[in-house]
Design an enzyme around this catalytic site. Sequence first.
Site, PDB file in Angstrom:
ATOM      1  N   LYS A 182       0.841  -1.206   0.000  1.00 53.49           N
ATOM      2  CA  LYS A 182       0.000   0.000   0.000  1.00 53.49           C
ATOM      3  C   LYS A 182       0.875   1.254   0.000  1.00 53.49           C
ATOM      4  O   LYS A 182       0.607   2.213  -0.723  1.00 53.49           O
ATOM      5  CB  LYS A 182      -0.933  -0.009   1.225  1.00 53.49           C
ATOM      6  N   ASP A 241     -10.730   2.737   4.193  1.00 58.98           N
ATOM      7  CA  ASP A 241     -11.192   1.346   4.048  1.00 58.98           C
ATOM      8  C   ASP A 241     -12.710   1.264   3.894  1.00 58.98           C
ATOM      9  O   ASP A 241     -13.239   0.234   3.473  1.00 58.98           O
ATOM     10  CB  ASP A 241     -10.783   0.524   5.288  1.00 58.98           C
ATOM     11  N   GLN A 273      -4.262  -1.595   9.741  1.00 54.89           N
ATOM     12  CA  GLN A 273      -4.215  -2.907   9.105  1.00 54.89           C
ATOM     13  C   GLN A 273      -4.832  -3.963  10.031  1.00 54.89           C
ATOM     14  O   GLN A 273      -4.428  -4.093  11.181  1.00 54.89           O
ATOM     15  CB  GLN A 273      -2.752  -3.271   8.765  1.00 54.89           C
TER      16      GLN A 273
END
Length: 284
Positions: A53, A120, A97
């Site tokens: 990412k 997200d 994460q």
Amino acid sequence: MSNVISGKELSKEIRKNVKKRVEELKNEYGKSPHLAVILVGDDPASLSYVTAKERACLRAGMKSTLIRKEISITETELLQEIEKLNNDNGVHGILVQLPVPKHINTNKVIDAIDYRKDVDGFHPLNIAYLHMGRKAIYPATPKGIMTMLASTKVDIEGKSALVIGRSNIVGKPVAMLLLKENATVTIAHSRTRNLKELALQSDIIVAAVGRPNMVTEDMVKPGAIIIDVGVNRVGDKLVGDVDFDNVKDKAAFITPVPGGVGPMTIATLLENTIETFLVCENDK
Ligand code: NDP
């Protein structure tokens, strides 16, 4: 013409467009979007995801900060770290994460992120807005799937779509996005009794289960569009939830594994970071 929807190619195009957009934003706002990623612990898979990412952000001309925390961090300390990023005007996107260690409540972590910086799209407000058909940050994998469907130029309206799997990160949100495009949506799960029957009636199948080759050729209507989200390791090979080799010739379009939905997820995360940047900068 190939009927394989290449996520690899499509994601390259998205990244190129994102890079161009970042240049424009730099000129307009005098800064580039900044994504902050928190990683707790040193799980190798999680570390490789966050590294990918970070690399993608930097390549797109965005700023990326990886904040690594010891596995021993307390829930309170992690929530404080998130709050700091919420209040930091220089940070436009926040991602923690997952999974976090067991002593930390995942829901509390998701809830703590400012929904305007929630790249997200997991925050309850973003989920609620998605369900209400309001503007929201959509989770990356489902949004990437919709981009893949759009690339086929097939009109989704009125089509019957079967989503196999009902997780909060793939199954449910992709079902909502299909509904938003006026598909007639059915969601199947582990207790569904007539999966084959439902599948055979479907113009679109999205398989998000995590069981190798569970969607077989005899379950697919000729001309259907097949999106394979599954990632399963079989021996030293990665395979999806769809028996690709045998379904391929029956489907109008199909996504491969690897090189299908997977690469779309990070590219879409970059798109989401641009969205959160615009919200943050224009909300001031
Ligand atoms: P979950 O394990 O959270 O959900 C799996 C779903 O499949 C559940 O809803 C479960 O039903 C359902 N299911 C299990 N067995 C059956 C069955 N026999 N028939 C019908 N449905 C069944 O997985 P995720 O949604 O997180 O991920 C699904 C797959 O997608 C995984 O392989 C994952 O690795 C992959 N993935 C890929 C991504 C990418 O970027 N390419 C991103 C995210 C996930 P029930 O709810 O009843 O238990």
